[in-house]
Design an enzyme around this catalytic site. Structure first.
Site, PDB file in Angstrom:
ATOM      1  N   HIS A  61       0.838  -1.217   0.000  1.00  0.00           N
ATOM      2  CA  HIS A  61       0.000   0.000   0.000  1.00  0.00           C
ATOM      3  C   HIS A  61       0.865   1.257   0.000  1.00  0.00           C
ATOM      4  CE1 HIS A  61      -3.971   1.932   1.322  1.00  0.00           C
ATOM      5  NE2 HIS A  61      -3.110   2.939   1.196  1.00  0.00           N
ATOM      6  N   HIS A  63       1.076   5.362  -2.109  1.00  0.00           N
ATOM      7  CA  HIS A  63       0.553   6.307  -3.100  1.00  0.00           C
ATOM      8  C   HIS A  63       1.745   6.894  -3.839  1.00  0.00           C
ATOM      9  CE1 HIS A  63      -3.584   6.549  -1.261  1.00  0.00           C
ATOM     10  NE2 HIS A  63      -2.894   5.987  -0.293  1.00  0.00           N
ATOM     11  N   GLN A 156      -9.923   9.325  -4.744  1.00  0.00           N
ATOM     12  CA  GLN A 156      -9.562  10.041  -3.508  1.00  0.00           C
ATOM     13  C   GLN A 156     -10.670  10.950  -2.980  1.00  0.00           C
ATOM     14  OE1 GLN A 156      -6.256  10.617  -1.334  1.00  0.00           O
ATOM     15  NE2 GLN A 156      -8.243  10.900  -0.387  1.00  0.00           N
ATOM     16  N   HIS A 214      -9.930   1.945   0.642  1.00  0.00           N
ATOM     17  CA  HIS A 214      -9.582   2.712   1.840  1.00  0.00           C
ATOM     18  C   HIS A 214     -10.843   2.704   2.703  1.00  0.00           C
ATOM     19  CE1 HIS A 214      -6.058   4.102  -0.287  1.00  0.00           C
ATOM     20  NE2 HIS A 214      -5.683   4.871   0.723  1.00  0.00           N
ATOM     21  N   GLU A 217     -11.000   4.955   7.466  1.00  0.00           N
ATOM     22  CA  GLU A 217      -9.734   5.575   7.897  1.00  0.00           C
ATOM     23  C   GLU A 217     -10.063   6.837   8.693  1.00  0.00           C
ATOM     24  OE1 GLU A 217      -7.079   6.995   4.842  1.00  0.00           O
ATOM     25  OE2 GLU A 217      -5.405   7.158   6.246  1.00  0.00           O
ATOM     26  N   ASP A 313       2.334   3.394   2.889  1.00  0.00           N
ATOM     27  CA  ASP A 313       1.278   4.367   2.560  1.00  0.00           C
ATOM     28  C   ASP A 313       1.853   5.613   1.889  1.00  0.00           C
ATOM     29  OD1 ASP A 313      -1.381   5.132   2.323  1.00  0.00           O
ATOM     30  OD2 ASP A 313      -1.594   5.825   4.380  1.00  0.00           O
TER      31      ASP A 313
HETATM   32  N1  17E Z   1      -5.368   9.352   0.889  1.00  0.00           N
HETATM   33  C1  17E Z   1      -6.166   8.809   1.840  1.00  0.00           C
HETATM   34  O1  17E Z   1      -7.397   8.872   1.729  1.00  0.00           O
HETATM   35  N2  17E Z   1      -5.600   8.209   2.895  1.00  0.00           N
HETATM   36  C2  17E Z   1      -4.287   8.133   3.023  1.00  0.00           C
HETATM   37  N3  17E Z   1      -3.757   7.538   4.078  1.00  0.00           N
HETATM   38  C3  17E Z   1      -3.452   8.711   2.023  1.00  0.00           C
HETATM   39  C4  17E Z   1      -4.043   9.308   0.963  1.00  0.00           C
HETATM   40  C5  17E Z   1      -1.981   8.649   2.162  1.00  0.00           C
HETATM   41 FE   FE2 Z   2      -3.622   5.015   1.555  1.00  0.00          FE
END
Ligand code: 17E
Ligand code: FE2
Length: 437
Positions: A61, A63, A156, A214, A217, A313
């Site tokens: 994982h 980006h 995103q 995702h 989070e 990440d």
């Molecule tokens: N975008 C997101 O939604 N969550 C993350 N941890 C990162 C980008 C790095």
């Molecule tokens: Fe991520």
């Protein structure tokens, strides 16, 4: 004729910790023999002096579209996920194919030098030109001889937050993204979040792709999309092709709910990814004291025999300004924040950055030090996996598909109690990457 023989390397069993000294023969990029004493010879022979041979690290994982942009156009002062998304939103208006490819390639070389040969990267596809995706798909084919990349189409900004995002996500799959993503906790409503998970599963089925969402989070104990992901996977019987990334809210659920959920997760048999470096820094920001760790229930998922891997990440981006790309840094942080300090637990954390990641990526026969598989492996100057996590040492050799793509000479320190150092040049550390890079 054999191309390469690696002599006297040490392999250690994960289960018994027994070690064995072996030779490995490599021909046309594949492992053709593994045995304690190979009689044959090869044009290239390397004495490994009983150093540890390991399967390569798997970055499950990251980006790559945002790596190496920390501070552009500004620093993340609150340290939150949401300020990070805002800053990236501004930075991504200025991205170009070249910009993304240059930064991502710099990172991939840094990763390869540190023993990573398999990378799953997210590409933000809530940007109308799909520049990040195009750049990372180009790179995927350009580096394939030494690095295996998987690209996730990652919305995103949410699938339903903007009218064109749903179309962009599907277009990304038509263009060749390997994996479908989602971000249900960032959709405008709970209902949109549920709908977005269903959409991700529908697209995965239509285009025959993997899923990596995702998921939850956030520290909000009311964020409960993991149960929706599990339910879809149970109904569609495709759990091995599904990953729930982050799931940090799982660390905040009450135990009664968490216990019930764990049963559903066992039915679903999906994969999990925690990102210890980023979870410990982005989460807990709304807390005073005591502050939560903001990481998912890694130890309990592992104890329940569910597949969980660790990812980095971010490296130097709007969400995390530090980082080197090292998976041993990630495992080391995981050991600490997940309370995985027992002997078996530290070994498990090593597996979370190697074999467990390979399972999440569905690598199958492409991964592992076994006869008939691609000769992709690393050599570490460590007694065992535990020692590798402790020292976070850089590999001596990184071999990808039969080629030595990176060799690192360890730093040496000359100590003198008199204060007179004879030879300071030996203090320099050198890393050489072969022409293939
Ligand atoms: N975008 C997101 O939604 N969550 C993350 N941890 C990162 C980008 C790095
Ligand atoms: Fe991520």
């Amino acid at each position: 004729m054999i191309d390469t023989i690696l002599r006297r390397g040490r392999v250690v069993s994960f289960n018994t910790e027994e070690s064995q000294i072996i030779d490995i023969a490599i021909k046309e990029g594949k492992i053709t023999a593994i045995s304690p004493n190979l009689k044959e010879s090869a044009s290239q022979e390397i004495d490994l002096s009983e150093k540890l041979i390991s399967s390569p690290f798997v970055e499950s994982h990251i980006h790559l579209d945002s790596v190496l942009t920390a501070g552009e156009p500004r620093w993340n002062e609150s340290g939150t996920l949401f300020e990070g998304i805002k800053i990236w939103g501004d930075r991504k208006r200025k991205i170009s194919i070249e910009d993304v490819k240059n930064r991502a390639l710099t990172m991939l070389k840094q990763q390869a030098a540190q023993g990573i040969l398999f990378v799953r990267t997210h590409a933000d596809v809530s940007e109308p030109q799909l520049i990040a995706l195009r750049a990372l798909l180009e790179l995927r084919s350009e580096v394939k001889d030494w690095m295996t990349m998987q690209v996730v189409a990652f919305p995103q900004d949410g699938i339903y937050s903007h009218s064109q995002n749903e179309v962009l996500l599907e277009k990304a799959l038509e263009m060749g993204a390997d994996v479908v993503g989602g971000i249900p906790h960032y959709e405008l409503t709970r209902e949109d979040g549920v709908r977005s998970v269903k959409k991700t599963f529908e697209l995965a089925e239509k285009y025959n792709r993997l899923i990596d969402i995702h998921c939850d989070e956030i520290d909000d104990e009311q964020s409960r999309f993991l149960e929706v992901v599990a339910a879809e996977a149970i109904r569609r019987k495709n759990g091995s092709r599904v990953t729930a990334s982050h799931t940090t809210a799982f660390g905040s659920y009450n135990n009664a709910y968490a216990f019930k959920l764990m049963g559903f997760l066992q039915q679903a048999q999906i994969n999990f990814i925690a990102n210890p470096l980023i979870n410990i820094t982005l989460q807990g920001r709304a807390d005073t004291y005591p502050k939560r760790r903001g990481v998912t229930r890694v130890k309990e998922l592992w104890q329940n025999n569910l597949n969980i891997s660790f990812g980095h990440d971010c490296v130097q981006d709007p969400w995390y300004s530090l980082g080197t790309g090292s998976m041993l840094d990630v495992a080391h942080m995981g050991v600490h924040i997940c309370h995985m300090t027992g002997r078996d637990e530290v070994n498990a954390c090593y597996q979370m950055v190697t074999g467990n990641g390979a399972k999440t990526l569905n690598l199958g026969n492409k991964y592992g030090v076994e006869v008939g598989k691609p000769a992709s492996l690393i050599v570490l100057d460590a007694k065992d996996y535990y020692d590798a996590v402790r020292t976070r040492i850089q590999p001596l050799y990184v071999i990808s598909q039969g080629k030595i793509i990176a060799a690192t000479t360890p730093a040496t320190t000359n100590f003198s109690s008199t204060g007179i150092i004879q030879n300071s040049s030996s203090l320099e550390k050198s890393v050489s990457l072969s022409k293939v890079l």
